[in-house]
Design an enzyme around this catalytic site. Sequence first.
Site, PDB file in Angstrom:
ATOM      1  N   SER A 167       0.596  -1.055  -0.160  1.00 21.24           N
ATOM      2  CA  SER A 167       0.067  -0.064  -0.113  1.00 21.24           C
ATOM      3  C   SER A 167       0.883   1.259   0.033  1.00 21.24           C
ATOM      4  CB  SER A 167      -0.969  -0.066   1.243  1.00 21.24           C
ATOM      5  OG  SER A 167      -1.813   0.976   1.214  1.00 21.24           O
ATOM      6  N   ASP A 208      -9.735  -4.808  -4.691  1.00 17.72           N
ATOM      7  CA  ASP A 208      -9.087  -4.173  -3.455  1.00 17.72           C
ATOM      8  C   ASP A 208     -10.219  -3.014  -2.899  1.00 17.72           C
ATOM      9  OD1 ASP A 208      -7.599  -2.401  -2.015  1.00 17.72           O
ATOM     10  OD2 ASP A 208      -5.738  -3.096  -3.078  1.00 17.72           O
ATOM     11  N   HIS A 264      -6.965  -6.058  -0.021  1.00 15.99           N
ATOM     12  CA  HIS A 264      -5.872  -4.999  -0.037  1.00 15.99           C
ATOM     13  C   HIS A 264      -4.648  -5.533   0.707  1.00 15.99           C
ATOM     14  CE1 HIS A 264      -3.917  -1.268  -0.331  1.00 15.99           C
ATOM     15  NE2 HIS A 264      -3.786  -1.217   0.883  1.00 15.99           N
TER      16      HIS A 264
END
Length: 251
Positions: free
Chosen positions: A97, A193, A223
């Site tokens: 991320s 996601d 995610h």
Amino acid sequence: MTEKYPVMEEAQPIYLEGNKVGILISHGFTGSTQSMRPLGKAFAKAGYTVCGPRLKGHGTHYEDMEMTTHEDWIASIEEGYQWLKERCDTIFVTGLSMGGTLTLFLAEKYPEIMAVIPINAAIEIPDMEAMQLSNDRFLDAIGSDIKDPEVTELAYEKTPVRSVIEIVELMKNVKDNLHSITCPALILVSTEDHVVPPDNSQVIYDQISSSEKQIVQLKNSYHVATLDYDQQLIIDETLRFIEKVLNKAKV
């Protein structure tokens, strides 16, 4: 600025000494090193030296995070990079991320990095563009987007609006300089996601200048893929990629 709250047990930084090949691992926005620990342990088991910094303001309390900037997060990851440079001849970088965003940032700034493995990396999140305009001080949590119902990410239960403004700026800066990345890249992306749109990874692939680059789709994770059903796939693909890059460098 010192943090007011103690560091949570599973959020401590990761330092695992091995051979002269270092792997820098970075957790994401509002998360903690807990999300990257299984990868770190697997890389160390394979013989590599691993460093997983705790990004400033993370792994304590969201009020600590509110007081930090994206420059603080960059400083945290660069500190980890320097720790590895003192011990290793070759360094790979991977992150989840915003950790993937920081991975790309480092590749833009330090061309000597051997290769990068961004995982669901964030360079543009339209929802956050709107969130930063909120009149509230804190918004709902964005952590723990995981398909496996048995697993929970150690992440904040609230998201500071001030921090959203900071990550939006970081993403913009990184996106604007993607063309400067030339090292090999393995881009890992979840097909579903709910935090970072999967097309971020395609944009990264298209805009980096690396001659050696590939995308691997994670079809059974959301995610936080590093804690999800595709965790072993991520470990296997990353170790295979690192070995391939190292073997190529020897030729």
